[in-house]
Design a protein around this motif. Structure first.
Motif, PDB file in Angstrom:
ATOM      1  N   LEU A  13      13.930  -1.641 -11.379  1.00 50.07           N
ATOM      2  CA  LEU A  13      15.016  -2.079  -9.943  1.00 50.07           C
ATOM      3  C   LEU A  13      15.251  -1.345  -9.160  1.00 50.07           C
ATOM      4  CD1 LEU A  13      16.422  -5.618 -11.538  1.00 50.07           C
ATOM      5  CD2 LEU A  13      14.642  -5.036  -9.952  1.00 50.07           C
ATOM      6  N   LEU A  14      15.823  -0.454  -9.216  1.00 54.88           N
ATOM      7  CA  LEU A  14      16.123   0.577  -8.389  1.00 54.88           C
ATOM      8  C   LEU A  14      15.309   1.809  -7.577  1.00 54.88           C
ATOM      9  CD1 LEU A  14      19.694   2.398  -9.931  1.00 54.88           C
ATOM     10  CD2 LEU A  14      19.711   0.652  -7.654  1.00 54.88           C
ATOM     11  N   GLU A  15      14.468   1.809  -8.335  1.00 57.04           N
ATOM     12  CA  GLU A  15      12.917   2.276  -7.756  1.00 57.04           C
ATOM     13  C   GLU A  15      12.327   1.620  -6.279  1.00 57.04           C
ATOM     14  OE1 GLU A  15      10.445   3.978 -10.697  1.00 57.04           O
ATOM     15  OE2 GLU A  15      11.494   4.956 -11.944  1.00 57.04           O
ATOM     16  N   GLU A  16      12.391   0.039  -6.748  1.00 59.01           N
ATOM     17  CA  GLU A  16      11.837  -0.765  -5.871  1.00 59.01           C
ATOM     18  C   GLU A  16      12.972  -0.886  -4.905  1.00 59.01           C
ATOM     19  OE1 GLU A  16       8.785  -2.092  -6.198  1.00 59.01           O
ATOM     20  OE2 GLU A  16       7.964  -1.199  -7.977  1.00 59.01           O
ATOM     21  N   ALA A  17      13.662  -0.804  -4.847  1.00 58.54           N
ATOM     22  CA  ALA A  17      14.695  -0.760  -3.786  1.00 58.54           C
ATOM     23  C   ALA A  17      14.395   0.244  -3.258  1.00 58.54           C
ATOM     24  CB  ALA A  17      16.051  -1.321  -5.079  1.00 58.54           C
ATOM     25  N   LYS A  18      14.371   1.298  -3.333  1.00 56.23           N
ATOM     26  CA  LYS A  18      14.820   2.080  -3.046  1.00 56.23           C
ATOM     27  C   LYS A  18      13.242   2.039  -2.345  1.00 56.23           C
ATOM     28  CE  LYS A  18      14.543   7.257  -2.540  1.00 56.23           C
ATOM     29  NZ  LYS A  18      14.914   8.723  -3.465  1.00 56.23           N
ATOM     30  N   LYS A  19      11.927   2.179  -2.529  1.00 56.50           N
ATOM     31  CA  LYS A  19      10.825   1.649  -1.398  1.00 56.50           C
ATOM     32  C   LYS A  19      11.367   0.843  -0.755  1.00 56.50           C
ATOM     33  CE  LYS A  19       7.502   2.192  -5.792  1.00 56.50           C
ATOM     34  NZ  LYS A  19       6.766   1.374  -6.562  1.00 56.50           N
ATOM     35  N   SER A  20      12.215  -0.037  -0.911  1.00 56.47           N
ATOM     36  CA  SER A  20      12.036  -1.522   0.283  1.00 56.47           C
ATOM     37  C   SER A  20      13.121  -1.247   1.398  1.00 56.47           C
ATOM     38  CB  SER A  20      12.395  -3.131  -0.798  1.00 56.47           C
ATOM     39  OG  SER A  20      11.100  -2.734  -1.149  1.00 56.47           O
ATOM     40  N   GLY A  21      13.664   0.656   0.991  1.00 55.81           N
ATOM     41  CA  GLY A  21      15.140   0.704   2.305  1.00 55.81           C
ATOM     42  C   GLY A  21      15.753  -0.572   1.821  1.00 55.81           C
ATOM     43  N   VAL A  22      16.440  -0.690   0.477  1.00 54.35           N
ATOM     44  CA  VAL A  22      17.316  -1.397   0.083  1.00 54.35           C
ATOM     45  C   VAL A  22      17.955  -1.075  -0.658  1.00 54.35           C
ATOM     46  CG1 VAL A  22      16.146  -4.029   1.191  1.00 54.35           C
ATOM     47  CG2 VAL A  22      16.255  -3.140  -0.968  1.00 54.35           C
ATOM     48  N   LYS A  23      19.634  -1.421  -1.007  1.00 48.59           N
ATOM     49  CA  LYS A  23      19.958  -0.486  -2.320  1.00 48.59           C
ATOM     50  C   LYS A  23      20.854  -1.785  -2.664  1.00 48.59           C
ATOM     51  CE  LYS A  23      22.055   2.545   0.809  1.00 48.59           C
ATOM     52  NZ  LYS A  23      22.594   3.062   2.135  1.00 48.59           N
ATOM     53  N   LEU A  24      20.963  -1.510  -4.330  1.00 50.29           N
ATOM     54  CA  LEU A  24      21.486  -2.333  -5.383  1.00 50.29           C
ATOM     55  C   LEU A  24      22.982  -2.445  -5.588  1.00 50.29           C
ATOM     56  CD1 LEU A  24      18.464  -2.756  -6.979  1.00 50.29           C
ATOM     57  CD2 LEU A  24      18.349  -4.104  -5.599  1.00 50.29           C
ATOM     58  N   PHE A  31      14.013  -8.797  -1.738  1.00 51.82           N
ATOM     59  CA  PHE A  31      14.319  -7.072  -0.428  1.00 51.82           C
ATOM     60  C   PHE A  31      13.599  -7.599   0.432  1.00 51.82           C
ATOM     61  CE2 PHE A  31      13.239  -4.389  -4.904  1.00 51.82           C
ATOM     62  CZ  PHE A  31      14.945  -4.742  -5.392  1.00 51.82           C
ATOM     63  N   LYS A  32      12.576  -8.085   0.286  1.00 49.41           N
ATOM     64  CA  LYS A  32      11.699  -8.258   2.365  1.00 49.41           C
ATOM     65  C   LYS A  32      12.596  -9.438   2.678  1.00 49.41           C
ATOM     66  CE  LYS A  32       6.714  -8.336   0.564  1.00 49.41           C
ATOM     67  NZ  LYS A  32       5.747  -9.079   0.261  1.00 49.41           N
ATOM     68  N   ILE A  33      13.820 -10.457   1.896  1.00 49.57           N
ATOM     69  CA  ILE A  33      14.572 -11.303   2.469  1.00 49.57           C
ATOM     70  C   ILE A  33      15.548 -10.670   3.121  1.00 49.57           C
ATOM     71  CG2 ILE A  33      16.357 -13.659   2.263  1.00 49.57           C
ATOM     72  CD1 ILE A  33      13.003 -14.297   2.055  1.00 49.57           C
ATOM     73  N   ALA A  34      15.791 -10.074   2.154  1.00 48.25           N
ATOM     74  CA  ALA A  34      17.320  -9.245   2.859  1.00 48.25           C
ATOM     75  C   ALA A  34      16.774  -8.294   4.088  1.00 48.25           C
ATOM     76  CB  ALA A  34      17.841  -7.994   1.725  1.00 48.25           C
ATOM     77  N   LYS A  35      15.820  -7.796   3.913  1.00 49.18           N
ATOM     78  CA  LYS A  35      15.183  -7.094   6.000  1.00 49.18           C
ATOM     79  C   LYS A  35      15.325  -8.253   6.162  1.00 49.18           C
ATOM     80  CE  LYS A  35      15.084  -3.060   5.405  1.00 49.18           C
ATOM     81  NZ  LYS A  35      15.807  -2.267   5.617  1.00 49.18           N
ATOM     82  N   ILE A  36      14.788  -9.391   6.579  1.00 49.61           N
ATOM     83  CA  ILE A  36      15.095 -10.349   7.738  1.00 49.61           C
ATOM     84  C   ILE A  36      17.178 -10.214   8.498  1.00 49.61           C
ATOM     85  CG2 ILE A  36      14.216 -12.797   8.034  1.00 49.61           C
ATOM     86  CD1 ILE A  36      12.058 -12.680   5.832  1.00 49.61           C
ATOM     87  N   PHE A  37      17.134 -10.597   6.992  1.00 49.25           N
ATOM     88  CA  PHE A  37      18.633 -10.512   7.541  1.00 49.25           C
ATOM     89  C   PHE A  37      19.112  -9.772   7.987  1.00 49.25           C
ATOM     90  CE2 PHE A  37      17.679 -14.688   4.688  1.00 49.25           C
ATOM     91  CZ  PHE A  37      18.580 -15.818   5.450  1.00 49.25           C
TER      92      PHE A  37
END
Length: 182
Positions: A84-95, A49-55
Motif C-alpha cells: 500500500l505504501l509503494e502504491e501510495a508513493k507512486k500516486s503521490g499520496v501519503k498514508l 488515491f485518485k479521489i484524494a488527488k481530486i480533493f
C-alpha cells in the motif's frame, strides 16, 4: 469505491466554491479481515488515491487489517502495508495509520512495531481507541506524541465505554493538547 471520480470532481468543486479545503481522506483502506482478498482491496485503494488527488490532498487515513492472531499474521500485515505504501508513493499520496480496536495496530506495542518496520508510514493517534483496547493512555501519549501527525480528538469513559465530548472522558485530551509544541 463509494463515489466515482466524476462525483468526486463535483463535490471537490462545491467545497472549493465555498473556500473549504480537504485535509485528508478518511478511507476504509485496511479495514478488512487479513484473510480477505487483498487484490480487490488494492484496486479500491488505488481508486481512493485518485479521489484524494481530486480533493487536492495527499493524506489518506488507513488501518492495519482486522485479525485475531496477531503473531501469526504480523508478517502479512507488514507485507500488505508495504504494498500500500509503494502504491501510495507512486500516486503521490501519503498514508496515515489510525489505531483502532481489533486491527493489528490497535495496541501501543504493535503501533511501535509499525513505526519501526515502516518508517514512511504516518500516524493518527486516537486516545479513545487506545483506551478501549485497555492501553495506559499516559504511556501511549508519552511514546507516540512527538511522532504523531494527527490527533483524533475523541474521548471515552473507560468504566462505561461511553463515547463523550472531548475532555469529559479518560483520554487525557487536555494533556495531549498541552503537549503540542508551540
Amino acid at each position: 469505491k463509494d463515489i466515482t471520480e466524476e462525483e468526486a470532481k463535483i463535490y471537490a468543486k462545491a467545497l472549493a466554491d465555498n473556500n473549504i479545503e480537504t485535509w485528508a481522506i478518511g478511507s476504509p483502506i485496511g479495514k478488512m479481515k487479513i484473510e480477505d482478498d487483498f487484490e480487490s482491496h488494492l484496486q479500491e485503494a488505488r481508486h481512493i488515491f485518485k479521489i484524494a488527488k481530486i480533493f487536492k490532498t495527499d493524506k489518506i487515513r488507513i488501518f492495519s487489517f482486522f485479525l485475531k492472531d496477531y503473531n501469526k499474521y504480523e508478517d502479512l500485515v507488514i507485507e500488505r502495508l508495504k504494498v500500500l505504501l509503494e502504491e501510495a508513493k507512486k500516486s503521490g499520496v501519503k498514508l496515515y495509520h489510525e489505531n483502532e480496536k481489533d486491527i493489528y495496530g490497535d495496541r501501543l506495542t504493535r503501533v511501535l512495531k509499525l513505526k519501526e518496520k515502516l518508517p514512511e508510514l504516518n500516524f493518527i493517534f486516537d486516545p479513545a481507541n487506545f483506551l478501549q483496547c485497555g492501553e495506559d493512555i499516559a504511556d501511549a501519549i508519552n511514546s507516540l506524541h512527538n511522532d504523531t501527525s494527527y490527533f483524533h480528538v475523541k474521548d471515552v469513559v473507560v468504566k462505561t465505554g461511553e463515547i463523550v465530548p472531548a475532555g469529559y472522558g479518560d483520554g487525557m485530551i487536555k494533556e495531549i493538547i498541552n503537549k503540542v509544541e508551540k
